[in-house]
Design a protein around this motif. Structure first.
Motif, PDB file in Angstrom:
ATOM      1  N   VAL A  98       0.832  -1.201   0.000  1.00 11.08           N
ATOM      2  CA  VAL A  98       0.000   0.000   0.000  1.00 11.08           C
ATOM      3  C   VAL A  98       0.870   1.256   0.000  1.00 11.08           C
ATOM      4  CG1 VAL A  98      -1.664   1.338   1.371  1.00 11.08           C
ATOM      5  CG2 VAL A  98      -2.059  -1.089   0.925  1.00 11.08           C
ATOM      6  N   ILE A  99       1.951   1.262   0.767  1.00 12.92           N
ATOM      7  CA  ILE A  99       2.844   2.431   0.763  1.00 12.92           C
ATOM      8  C   ILE A  99       3.535   2.583  -0.592  1.00 12.92           C
ATOM      9  CG2 ILE A  99       4.891   3.513   1.770  1.00 12.92           C
ATOM     10  CD1 ILE A  99       4.340   2.147   4.365  1.00 12.92           C
ATOM     11  N   GLY A 100       4.045   1.480  -1.120  1.00 14.10           N
ATOM     12  CA  GLY A 100       4.869   1.557  -2.330  1.00 14.10           C
ATOM     13  C   GLY A 100       4.087   1.529  -3.631  1.00 14.10           C
ATOM     14  N   GLY A 101       2.813   1.116  -3.591  1.00  9.90           N
ATOM     15  CA  GLY A 101       1.959   1.171  -4.773  1.00  9.90           C
ATOM     16  C   GLY A 101       2.065  -0.049  -5.671  1.00  9.90           C
ATOM     17  N   SER A 102       1.360   0.012  -6.799  1.00 11.29           N
ATOM     18  CA  SER A 102       1.256  -1.163  -7.671  1.00 11.29           C
ATOM     19  C   SER A 102       2.602  -1.541  -8.279  1.00 11.29           C
ATOM     20  CB  SER A 102       0.218  -0.935  -8.768  1.00 11.29           C
ATOM     21  OG  SER A 102       0.650   0.054  -9.656  1.00 11.29           O
ATOM     22  N   ILE A 103       3.550  -0.633  -8.256  1.00 11.84           N
ATOM     23  CA  ILE A 103       4.878  -0.957  -8.788  1.00 11.84           C
ATOM     24  C   ILE A 103       5.593  -2.007  -7.926  1.00 11.84           C
ATOM     25  CG2 ILE A 103       6.422   0.737  -7.679  1.00 11.84           C
ATOM     26  CD1 ILE A 103       7.247   1.475 -10.609  1.00 11.84           C
TER      27      ILE A 103
ATOM     28  N   ASP D  40      -6.092   2.721   2.570  1.00 12.86           N
ATOM     29  CA  ASP D  40      -5.046   3.120   3.505  1.00 12.86           C
ATOM     30  C   ASP D  40      -5.519   2.944   4.955  1.00 12.86           C
ATOM     31  OD1 ASP D  40      -2.326   4.373   3.331  1.00 12.86           O
ATOM     32  OD2 ASP D  40      -3.274   5.798   4.691  1.00 12.86           O
ATOM     33  N   CYS D  68      10.244  10.403   2.810  1.00 17.12           N
ATOM     34  CA  CYS D  68       9.010  11.159   2.568  1.00 17.12           C
ATOM     35  C   CYS D  68       8.679  11.942   3.834  1.00 17.12           C
ATOM     36  CB  CYS D  68       7.868  10.206   2.212  1.00 17.12           C
ATOM     37  SG  CYS D  68       6.285  11.076   2.100  1.00 17.12           S
ATOM     38  N   SER D  70       6.463  14.313   4.908  1.00 20.61           N
ATOM     39  CA  SER D  70       5.122  14.371   5.495  1.00 20.61           C
ATOM     40  C   SER D  70       4.677  13.000   5.988  1.00 20.61           C
ATOM     41  CB  SER D  70       4.108  14.906   4.483  1.00 20.61           C
ATOM     42  OG  SER D  70       4.476  16.193   4.072  1.00 20.61           O
ATOM     43  N   CYS D  71       5.068  11.942   5.271  1.00 17.98           N
ATOM     44  CA  CYS D  71       4.744  10.584   5.707  1.00 17.98           C
ATOM     45  C   CYS D  71       5.388  10.286   7.058  1.00 17.98           C
ATOM     46  CB  CYS D  71       5.237   9.547   4.692  1.00 17.98           C
ATOM     47  SG  CYS D  71       4.773   9.876   2.985  1.00 17.98           S
TER      48      CYS D  71
ATOM     49  N   THR E  97      -0.635   8.026  -8.601  1.00 19.10           N
ATOM     50  CA  THR E  97      -0.743   7.702  -7.177  1.00 19.10           C
ATOM     51  C   THR E  97      -0.967   6.202  -6.968  1.00 19.10           C
ATOM     52  OG1 THR E  97      -1.722   9.890  -6.895  1.00 19.10           O
ATOM     53  CG2 THR E  97      -1.807   8.428  -5.003  1.00 19.10           C
ATOM     54  N   VAL E  98      -1.727   5.574  -7.853  1.00 17.12           N
ATOM     55  CA  VAL E  98      -1.934   4.132  -7.716  1.00 17.12           C
ATOM     56  C   VAL E  98      -0.628   3.375  -7.988  1.00 17.12           C
ATOM     57  CG1 VAL E  98      -3.124   2.134  -8.725  1.00 17.12           C
ATOM     58  CG2 VAL E  98      -4.415   4.179  -8.074  1.00 17.12           C
ATOM     59  N   ILE E  99       0.130   3.811  -8.993  1.00 12.96           N
ATOM     60  CA  ILE E  99       1.421   3.151  -9.263  1.00 12.96           C
ATOM     61  C   ILE E  99       2.406   3.381  -8.120  1.00 12.96           C
ATOM     62  CG2 ILE E  99       3.435   3.030 -10.786  1.00 12.96           C
ATOM     63  CD1 ILE E  99       1.730   3.883 -13.097  1.00 12.96           C
ATOM     64  N   GLY E 100       2.488   4.627  -7.660  1.00  7.28           N
ATOM     65  CA  GLY E 100       3.534   4.981  -6.691  1.00  7.28           C
ATOM     66  C   GLY E 100       3.149   4.736  -5.246  1.00  7.28           C
ATOM     67  N   GLY E 101       1.857   4.560  -4.964  1.00  9.21           N
ATOM     68  CA  GLY E 101       1.407   4.208  -3.621  1.00  9.21           C
ATOM     69  C   GLY E 101       1.178   5.393  -2.702  1.00  9.21           C
ATOM     70  N   SER E 102       0.859   5.090  -1.449  1.00 10.92           N
ATOM     71  CA  SER E 102       0.465   6.148  -0.514  1.00 10.92           C
ATOM     72  C   SER E 102       1.610   7.111  -0.210  1.00 10.92           C
ATOM     73  CB  SER E 102      -0.087   5.540   0.778  1.00 10.92           C
ATOM     74  OG  SER E 102       0.930   4.899   1.503  1.00 10.92           O
ATOM     75  N   ILE E 103       2.831   6.706  -0.508  1.00  9.80           N
ATOM     76  CA  ILE E 103       3.964   7.604  -0.273  1.00  9.80           C
ATOM     77  C   ILE E 103       3.916   8.804  -1.226  1.00  9.80           C
ATOM     78  CG2 ILE E 103       5.787   6.698  -1.821  1.00  9.80           C
ATOM     79  CD1 ILE E 103       7.514   6.579   0.804  1.00  9.80           C
ATOM     80  N   ILE E 105       1.145  10.523  -1.743  1.00  5.41           N
ATOM     81  CA  ILE E 105       0.039  11.408  -1.337  1.00  5.41           C
ATOM     82  C   ILE E 105       0.483  12.827  -0.935  1.00  5.41           C
ATOM     83  CG2 ILE E 105      -1.800  11.692   0.391  1.00  5.41           C
ATOM     84  CD1 ILE E 105      -2.431   8.691   0.063  1.00  5.41           C
ATOM     85  N   PRO E 106       1.542  12.988  -0.138  1.00  8.68           N
ATOM     86  CA  PRO E 106       1.951  14.367   0.171  1.00  8.68           C
ATOM     87  C   PRO E 106       2.265  15.195  -1.082  1.00  8.68           C
ATOM     88  CG  PRO E 106       3.012  12.845   1.671  1.00  8.68           C
ATOM     89  CD  PRO E 106       2.332  12.006   0.642  1.00  8.68           C
TER      90      PRO E 106
END
Lengths: 126, 126, 126, 126, 126, 126
Positions: A98-103, D40, D68, D70-71, E97-103, E105-106
Motif C-alpha cells: 500500500v505504501i509503495g503502490g502497484s509498482i 489506507d 518522505c 510528510s509521511c 498515485t496508484v502506481i507509486g502508492g500512498s507515499i 500522497i503528500p
C-alpha cells in the motif's frame, strides 16, 4: 562445485550466492565493509525495546516497498526464525504494498513465492 | 542461435545482450535515443578537468548506490579500461554502500562477482 | 533565539539546523547512530587510494543523482574544502544529471545556487 | 487568512495543510482517491495479527527509509497515539537509517525535530 | 531585489527561481547541460505520433509518481497550455498515485494546490 | 510440471509466473490485496476522460522510468491490446528515458526486446 540431482530451490540458490560473496567481501581488507556488516547485526539484535521479530518484520516491510529482492528473501527467513507466522508476514506485505503502490506487485509475487517455499520446506522437515 | 561449448561468462552474457539491443535501439528512427547516447559519450569523455578514470568511478558509484546491475557492470569495465585498479574500485564500492545503505548489499555482491571475473580474465589473458 | 540583522544565507541556515540536530541525535543513547556517523567519517577520510577530494566529488555525484538536497549542500562544501574547483564540481553535476535524467534538474538548480553562494562568500572573505 | 500571534509549530503547519488538501481531494469526484484513502485506513487498522502500534512503526520505518517528510510526520504522530514511546520510535529510526544509508540522515534530522516537538507538547499539555 | 506588495503566488515563486537558475546553468560553458536542455525540448515537442498534450500528461504522471515537486508544477502548466483540462489532469494524478502508492500522497496534495492556483488565475485573467 | 519442446518465450514465462502468483495472492484471505487489485483495474478502465490506450501508455512510461521490469512488460502488452502502435510505444520509451536518465537504459533494452517479441508473435499469428 556443488552437485545436485535436482535444480536448486530458491532458498539454496540465494544462500549459496550470499555465503560465497559475503565471504569474499569480508575477506577483503575493507574496514568499511566489516563495520557496516557489524552495524547491521547490531541494528537487528534482540536488545532494546523492540523485539527481534518486530525488527525483522520492519526490515522486510522496507525491503519490499523499496523492491530489493534479496533483502526481501533475507528478512522473510529471519522473521520466520524469530517466530513470525505466515499471517504476520502477509500483513507486513500488505503495508509495504500500500505504501509503495502497484509498482511493488511484481516483487510481492516473488515474496509470496519465497515464503511458500520456506513454509513447505519447514513442514516437510518436521 | 549461438553455440557455446561452455556456459557464457557474466561478461559475455552482458556484452552479447547489450550489443544486440543497442544496435536495435540505435537502428530505429529515434532522434531522441541517438542524441541521448551521444550525450552519454560526451559526458564521460576524457576532456575538461576530471579525467576519464575519475568520471567512470563516479558513474560506478551512482550506479551501485541506485542499484542498477547492468550500469554497475558497464562502469566497472570502463573504469578498469581507464586505468583504475582493484583498490580504487573497492573504495568506490564503499562510498556507494555507505550512502545507499544495507539495501545496496545484494547489488554489492554482484559487483564484486563481476569485478573478480574481469580481474581473473585479465590475468588469464596476459 | 538567534538575532540576525539580515536573513540567513542558505549556508547559515543549513549549518544551524545540521549542527543543532546532529547534537540532538548523537546526544541520545543510540549506539547505532554513533557508529553510523563514525562509519561515515571513516568512509570519506583521506587514506587509502582515492584522495579526499575525489571521494567528496563522488558523494556529491550520488547525492545529486538521488536528489538529496542537504546531502548535495554538504558535499559541495566538503569538496571545496578538499581543494575542488568550480569546474570540477560542475563536471560532477553533469555526470549526476545525465545518469539521473531530467528529474534531477530542479535539484541541479539548487546545487548551482548553493555553489554560487559559497564561491561568492569565499571571494568576499579574501 | 488565518491570524496567529506566534508562528505555527511544525505540527500546526503540517495539520493545516494536510486537512485542507485532503478535503479538496476527497471533495472531488474521484472514485480512485476515495478508495485509495479507504484502503489506507483498512491497512493500518487494529485488526488481524499485528497491532496498530506495530503497523504504524512499520509505516514510519518505510517512510523514513524512502525519505518522505510528510509521511514521517504522519506516522510519528499515529505511532505515539497508538502507544509507542520515544525509545521504540528511535529504534525504528535506526532500522530505517541503516537500510537506507547516509542519504537518509537529513530526513532523520527532521524526524527527530518533529518527534521532539510532539513530545514537548505532550508534556506541556499534561 | 524584486518588490512585491503581496506575497508571491506558488507560480510566481516557481517561475522566478526556475528562470534565474536556468539562465545561470545555460550561461555556463557546459556543453552537456546545453544538449540536455535541447534534448528535453525535442522529447516533448509536437511532432511524431503522440501529441504535445499526451506527452506533457505522461511527463506529469512520471514526475508525480517519482515525487519531484518542481517537475510536477512544470508539467501541470505545460499540460494546461497544451489544452489539457482539469479532468484529464486529475486522471493523470490517479494513475501516478496508484502506481507509486500512498507515499505519493503528500506530493499529490501539493499538485492539487498548484493546479487550483493555476485554474483560478486563468479564470481571473479571462 | 509443464513440458515444452522449446524454451519458453519471454511472454510465456512472464504470463505463467504472473498468473500462478496472482492466483496465490488473491486466493489468500487478504482484503487489502483484493481491494488493491480492484483499485488497479478501476484506475486503467476505459471510462472518464482519458482513453484506455493513453492510460496504459502512462502506466508504461512510469514503469520504465522507475525501472520495474514486469510492470514494463505488462503495460506494453496492455497498450498494444488497447490499440497502441509501435511508434507510440517508442515515443513513450523516449519520454521515460529522458526523465529517468541513462540509468534507465538497461531496462529500456529489455523493453525493446519484449516489444519486438510481441510484435513478431502478432505478425506470425496473422
Amino acid at each position: 562445485m556443488v552437485h545436485h540431482s535436482k535444480p536448486m530451490s530458491l532458498q539454496e540458490e540465494f544462500h549459496a550466492y550470499r555465503s560465497r560473496m559475503n565471504a569474499r567481501i569480508l575477506g577483503s581488507d575493507s574496514k568499511v565493509f566489516k563495520r557496516l556488516w557489524s552495524l547491521d547485526t547490531l541494528t537487528y539484535q534482540d536488545e532494546g525495546v523492540l523485539d527481534k521479530k518486530t525488527k525483522e518484520l520492519m526490515g522486510l516491510c522496507v525491503s519490499l516497498a523499496m523492491r530489493c529482492d534479496s533483502c526481501v528473501k533475507y528478512h522473510i527467513e529471519e522473521a520466520l526464525k524469530a517466530g513470525a507466522n505466515e499471517a504476520e508476514i502477509v500483513e507486513t506485505f500488505e503495508i509495504a504494498t500500500v505504501i509503495g503502490g502497484s509498482i511493488v506487485i511484481p516483487e510481492l509475487r516473488r515474496a509470496f513465492d519465497y515464503l511458500d517455499e520456506l513454509l513447505s520446506t519447514d513442514s516437510a522437515d518436521s
